[in-house]
Design an enzyme around this catalytic site. Structure first.
Site, PDB file in Angstrom:
ATOM      1  N   ARG A 161       0.828  -1.203   0.000  1.00 48.08           N
ATOM      2  CA  ARG A 161       0.000   0.000   0.000  1.00 48.08           C
ATOM      3  C   ARG A 161       0.868   1.263   0.000  1.00 48.08           C
ATOM      4  O   ARG A 161       0.468   2.301  -0.522  1.00 48.08           O
ATOM      5  CB  ARG A 161      -0.986  -0.001   1.166  1.00 48.08           C
ATOM      6  CG  ARG A 161      -2.168   0.929   0.928  1.00 48.08           C
ATOM      7  CD  ARG A 161      -3.200   0.855   2.037  1.00 48.08           C
ATOM      8  NE  ARG A 161      -4.328  -0.014   1.763  1.00 48.08           N
ATOM      9  CZ  ARG A 161      -5.387   0.315   1.033  1.00 48.08           C
ATOM     10  NH1 ARG A 161      -5.464   1.498   0.436  1.00 48.08           N
ATOM     11  NH2 ARG A 161      -6.374  -0.531   0.873  1.00 48.08           N
ATOM     12  N   GLU A 199     -10.017   5.474   7.165  1.00 47.36           N
ATOM     13  CA  GLU A 199      -8.590   5.787   7.163  1.00 47.36           C
ATOM     14  C   GLU A 199      -8.198   7.109   6.492  1.00 47.36           C
ATOM     15  O   GLU A 199      -7.285   7.786   6.971  1.00 47.36           O
ATOM     16  CB  GLU A 199      -7.811   4.647   6.491  1.00 47.36           C
ATOM     17  CG  GLU A 199      -7.828   3.348   7.271  1.00 47.36           C
ATOM     18  CD  GLU A 199      -7.327   2.189   6.430  1.00 47.36           C
ATOM     19  OE1 GLU A 199      -8.075   1.740   5.537  1.00 47.36           O
ATOM     20  OE2 GLU A 199      -6.191   1.757   6.650  1.00 47.36           O
TER      21      GLU A 199
HETATM   22  N1  MTE Z   1     -12.416   4.477  14.521  1.00 39.34           N
HETATM   23  C1  MTE Z   1     -12.503   4.101  15.820  1.00 39.34           C
HETATM   24  N2  MTE Z   1     -13.285   4.811  16.647  1.00 39.34           N
HETATM   25  N3  MTE Z   1     -11.808   3.033  16.289  1.00 39.34           N
HETATM   26  C2  MTE Z   1     -10.967   2.306  15.472  1.00 39.34           C
HETATM   27  O1  MTE Z   1     -10.345   1.348  15.913  1.00 39.34           O
HETATM   28  N4  MTE Z   1     -10.047   2.025  13.200  1.00 39.34           N
HETATM   29  C3  MTE Z   1      -9.717   2.703  11.951  1.00 39.34           C
HETATM   30  C4  MTE Z   1     -10.951   3.392  11.379  1.00 39.34           C
HETATM   31  N5  MTE Z   1     -11.592   4.187  12.375  1.00 39.34           N
HETATM   32  C5  MTE Z   1     -10.863   2.691  14.099  1.00 39.34           C
HETATM   33  C6  MTE Z   1     -11.634   3.795  13.675  1.00 39.34           C
HETATM   34  C7  MTE Z   1      -9.184   1.806  10.939  1.00 39.34           C
HETATM   35  S1  MTE Z   1      -7.555   1.418  10.973  1.00 39.34           S
HETATM   36  C8  MTE Z   1      -9.967   1.297   9.946  1.00 39.34           C
HETATM   37  S2  MTE Z   1      -9.328   0.321   8.739  1.00 39.34           S
HETATM   38  C9  MTE Z   1     -11.396   1.562   9.901  1.00 39.34           C
HETATM   39  O2  MTE Z   1     -11.853   2.385  10.960  1.00 39.34           O
HETATM   40  C10 MTE Z   1     -12.125   0.221   9.957  1.00 39.34           C
HETATM   41  O3  MTE Z   1     -13.487   0.366   9.981  1.00 39.34           O
HETATM   42  P1  MTE Z   1     -14.361   0.641   8.652  1.00 39.34           P
HETATM   43  O4  MTE Z   1     -13.860  -0.286   7.620  1.00 39.34           O
HETATM   44  O5  MTE Z   1     -15.722   0.374   9.107  1.00 39.34           O
HETATM   45  O6  MTE Z   1     -14.103   2.068   8.282  1.00 39.34           O
HETATM   46  N1  HPA Z   2      -5.754  -2.692   4.175  1.00 40.77           N
HETATM   47  C1  HPA Z   2      -5.911  -3.120   5.427  1.00 40.77           C
HETATM   48  N2  HPA Z   2      -5.686  -4.343   5.797  1.00 40.77           N
HETATM   49  C2  HPA Z   2      -5.283  -5.206   4.875  1.00 40.77           C
HETATM   50  C3  HPA Z   2      -5.097  -4.823   3.562  1.00 40.77           C
HETATM   51  C4  HPA Z   2      -5.349  -3.503   3.188  1.00 40.77           C
HETATM   52  O1  HPA Z   2      -5.207  -3.100   2.041  1.00 40.77           O
HETATM   53  N3  HPA Z   2      -4.673  -5.901   2.880  1.00 40.77           N
HETATM   54  C5  HPA Z   2      -4.598  -6.888   3.791  1.00 40.77           C
HETATM   55  N4  HPA Z   2      -4.967  -6.481   4.990  1.00 40.77           N
HETATM   56 MO1  MOS Z   3      -7.159  -0.502   9.389  1.00 40.91          MO
HETATM   57  S1  MOS Z   3      -5.131  -0.207   9.412  1.00 40.91           S
HETATM   58  O1  MOS Z   3      -7.068  -1.272   7.792  1.00 40.91           O
HETATM   59  O2  MOS Z   3      -7.351  -1.763  10.460  1.00 40.91           O
END
Ligand code: MTE
Ligand code: HPA
Ligand code: MOS
Length: 769
Positions: free
Chosen positions: A304, A705
């Site tokens: 990534r 993210e």
């Molecule tokens: N928000 C909160 N409150 N707590 C979390 O742990 N994780 C982040 C983001 N926002 C997180 C967060 C990360 S690393 C990711 S990948 C996404 O939430 C995952 O959730 P989603 O796929 O529903 O956005």
């Molecule tokens: N994002 C987050 N987690 C992952 C990914 C990615 O692209 N690929 C494998 N695990």
């Molecule tokens: Mo988020 S770093 O893809 O859990």
């Protein structure tokens, strides 16, 4: 719709792992981690620990009933160290005792004799020695070798970013309860219930169907529990399997900080070439990823970094290479942005270097190079760009010219305070980069009283995904949200899940919920058509009522559900969704890996105290591409949290390992995260709502993210403030920009013969260095 957890959260009633009532006979685990970063175990002495009161058993690798292996991508991580230890904190033994305190007291009585081996903490050293975890990868577009000739200006340099501690409020942990016939019920604070199930199956030797992983919610994951919950779950499950007793281990904060991996530090080289009009013609980057002692998710994170190495810019000639370097740090892992932020920092550094050398505002170069729809990313996908839309709206809405002139006049009249601003445009790809992970399932049951239970593979970790799942079900079924309960995430209800990660959880699981509910609705419509003796095409469900055309009937939701049941029509559905269109060829490094991209632009304003090196964030003002946000309240929360976390990474959060590989910033006294006083004084968020079709759930783009990367702007704003005080400062691109580094840069005199222009100020104030 408000977050469905808000009521129990504020009342302290939400259940986390450590709140689960303990079953009688529960044993408490504690891991003994290696005291040195690299070496060969000569002798492990457990006798004193075994004699401690309350200690029931101490497990070592010899007790592992299955394979002593938990590595997901590369099998290079034992559950318990055998002879070789690779990092400080690497689990060697697992103590089981009658109480938490007894387990931890016994840990201190274990002694281990280890012959030390050389410790490597720097990824460049690892690369020079050939210590790579996977093959290096190179993304190419055009031909940089010939492109340099077309460049009027060429700059090169080094840009480094450090690690970041996840600091989820709930630490890692698991609770395993043995079931009849060797089954295990496992509560785990994990983003990846299936990853835990697999790791437990492998290390215990049990088939996956014996292991039910159940997750209600996490007190934060941020990527730290995508893969690294496996270790603790596997240890608890192994102990439960061997001892036939419930086993729980919830790490304390220092154990968690010392033993778990963090965001990957990177050291990178860049070279950027521009023409007279400041178009970027060529860009080369080499990334040295500090993967730590085992692969964990590092190869995917590294990928990534390459995907996002040009951020939101179109660059016609790119060569970017990344090395996955094995060092003697705890295995680094997923962290919000997943390598993307590290890649973006480097091109922003390259642009800043060019801007500073050419005496132009970096924003001029940034604006000149934003991508447009149809532009090709180095990996072959064509952009559907909102980059200009976000940027243009940000500069007009927030009146960048006014901000600029106010900043300039502030800096003219103030001697010891200087303001700096930076713009940070972001473009982030949505989908797991590993195509096969982009699938999800949902299970929906309608009960005969009209209430509905929804299960998905999504894990709630504060990001509000459960609320969004309720919204999807309510909208498709056209019923009140109060009728719907979102059930815990269980591998017995939903199998083979991808972790809740990659910001794609709501998209993937939401689409599965949508499909399941649509199927149920269609069956119910058929029932209504039959009962009402009309054609099914005329039947619809609206706000809990059956309609024939525009005409409301006297059939409501509950009556319809009962009628379907009486007719023996299924009121349940299990649905599967796989993201269409995406593909990637890793041999060619070309394809269409992302369902779509999320765009945005932030304006970051800071004030530096040039006597002390301290600083404040005045404002972060954002225009963010939400598509059509399905929950603006939750999405706003995600942006605010992401910004603060990104700012923390770039400014005050400094993970420090010493040369011996020991974590020095091992507690909250030495590791600073943004608190209420250090968050930006103002966060403005404007929603760029677009009507474009996309693959997001209800066109509501993923939001988890991307906002973290707005925080990168804080680094460059601070740089600009420092340069306003000391234009001759040589400031290495070395994040985070801690107050110490700010102070050094403010009074940097490394350019020979140059004096600090504000030296007079310093003299006046009596701080001449
Ligand atoms: N928000 C909160 N409150 N707590 C979390 O742990 N994780 C982040 C983001 N926002 C997180 C967060 C990360 S690393 C990711 S990948 C996404 O939430 C995952 O959730 P989603 O796929 O529903 O956005
Ligand atoms: N994002 C987050 N987690 C992952 C990914 C990615 O692209 N690929 C494998 N695990
Ligand atoms: Mo988020 S770093 O893809 O859990």
């Amino acid at each position: 719709m408000k977050n469905i957890d808000s009521r129990t959260h504020v009342r302290g009633e939400s259940i986390y792992l450590d709140d689960i009532p303990e079953v009688r006979g529960t044993l408490f685990g504690a891991a003994f981690g290696s005291p040195v970063a690299h070496g060969i175990i000569r002798h492990l002495d457990l006798t004193a620990a075994e004699a401690m009161p309350g200690v029931v058993r101490i497990l070592t690798y010899k007790d592992v009933t299955g394979e002593n292996q938990i590595g997901g991508i590369v099998p290079d991580e034992p559950l318990l160290a055998e002879h070789h230890v690779h990092y400080c904190g690497m689990p060697i033994a697992f103590i089981l005792a009658e109480t938490d305190d007894a387990a931890r007291a016994a840990i201190k009585k274990i002694t281990v004799n280890i012959d030390p081996l050389p410790v490597i903490t720097d990824p460049r050293d690892a690369q020079a020695l050939g210590h790579l975890i996977v093959r290096p990868r190179t993304f190419r577009l055009g031909d940089t070798a010939t492109a340099w000739e077309q460049c009027a200006y060429i700059f090169d340099g080094v840009a480094d970013t450090k690690g970041q501690e996840h600091l989820y409020i709930e630490t890692q942990g698991a609770y395993a309860i043995p079931q009849e016939n060797d089954g295990i019920k496992l509560y785990s604070s994990t983003q990846g219930p299936t990853a835990v199930q697999r790791a437990v199956a492998r290390s215990s030797g049990l088939p996956m169907h014996q292991i039910d992983v159940d997750v209600t919610r996490l007190g934060g994951g941020f990527g730290g529990k995508e893969d690294q919950a496996n270790m603790w779950a596997a240890l608890c499950a192994l102990a439960a399997h061997v001892l036939k007793k419930p086993v729980k281990y919830a790490l304390n904060r220092m154990e968690d900080m010392a033993m778990t991996g963090k965001r990957h530090p990177y050291s990178s080289d860049f070279k950027i070439g521009l023409d007279e009009n400041l178009k970027i013609i060529a860009y080369e980057a080499t990334f040295y990823q500090n993967a730590g002692a085992a692969a964990d998710l590092s190869p995917a994170v590294m990928e990534r970094t390459l995907f996002h190495c040009t951020n939101t810019y179109f660059v016609p000639n790119v060569t970017a290479t990344a090395y996955c370097c094995r060092t003697n740090l705890p295995p680094n892992t997923a962290f919000r942005g997943f390598g993307g932020p590290q890649g973006m920092f480097v091109i922003e550094a390259a642009i800043a270097k060019a801007a500073e050398a050419l005496g132009v505002d970096a924003a001029v170069i940034q604006a000149e190079n934003l991508n447009k729809t149809g532009d090709e990313f180095p990996y072959g996908q064509k952009a559907e760009s909102e980059a200009h839309a976000c940027w243009d709206k940000a500069v007009t809405l927030y009146e960048i010219d006014t901000i600029r002139s106010k900043t300039a006049s502030f800096n003219t009249v103030n001697l010891v305070y200087k303001k700096g601003i930076a713009l940070m445009p972001v473009c982030f790809g949505i989908s797991f980069t590993n195509t096969r992970m982009n699938q999800a399932r949902a299970l929906v049951h309608v009960y005969t009283d009209g209430s509905v239970g929804v299960s998905t593979g999504a894990v709630e970790m504060g990001q509000g995904v459960n609320t969004k799942m309720v919204q999807v079900a309510a909208q498709v079924l056209s019923i009140q949200t109060e009728r719907i309960k979102l059930l815990s995430t269980s591998t017995y209800r939903i199998a083979n899940t991808s972790p809740s990660a990659a910001s794609a959880t709501a998209d993937l699981n939401g689409r599965a919920v949508q499909i399941a509910c649509t199927d149920i609705v269609n069956r119910l419509r058929a029932v209504a058509a039959d009962e009402l003796q009309v054609d099914i095409d005329g039947i619809s469900l609206k706000d809990e009522w059956v309609y024939v055309g525009d005409q409301q009937t006297d059939w409501d939701w509950k009556r319809l559900v009962m009628a379907a049941f009486a007719k023996r029509v299924s009121l349940s559905e299990h649905a599967h969704y796989a993201t269409p269109e995406i593909h990637y060829d890793a041999a060619k490094e070309k394809g269409h890996p992302f369902a779509y991209h999320v765009y945005g632009t932030a304006i970051v304003e800071v004030t530096v105290d040039c006597l002390r090196g301290t600083y404040e964030l005045d404002a972060v003002k954002v225009v963010h591409d939400f598509g059509a946000s399905m929950n603006p309240l939750i999405d706003r929360g995600q942006i605010e949290g992401g910004i603060v976390q990104g700012v923390g990474w770039m400014t005050m959060e400094e993970v420090v390992f010493d040369k011996a590989g020991r974590l020095r910033s091992n507690a909250l006294s030495t590791y600073k995260v943004p608190d209420i006083y250090s968050v930006p004084k103002e966060i403005a968020i404007d929603f760029l709502q677009t009507q474009q079709d996309n693959l997001a759930i209800f066109r509501s783009k993923a939001v988890g993210e991307p906002p973290l990367m707005y925080g990168i702007g804080a680094y460059f704003a601070l740089r600009n403030a420092i340069l306003a005080f000391n234009p001759a400062a040589i400031i290495p691109f070395d994040a985070p920009m801690t107050p110490e580094k700010v102070l050094l840069a403010l009074y940097d005199r490394s350019v020979k013969g140059d004096t600090v222009p504000n030296e007079q100020t310093a003299i006046t104030l009596g701080v001449k260095s």
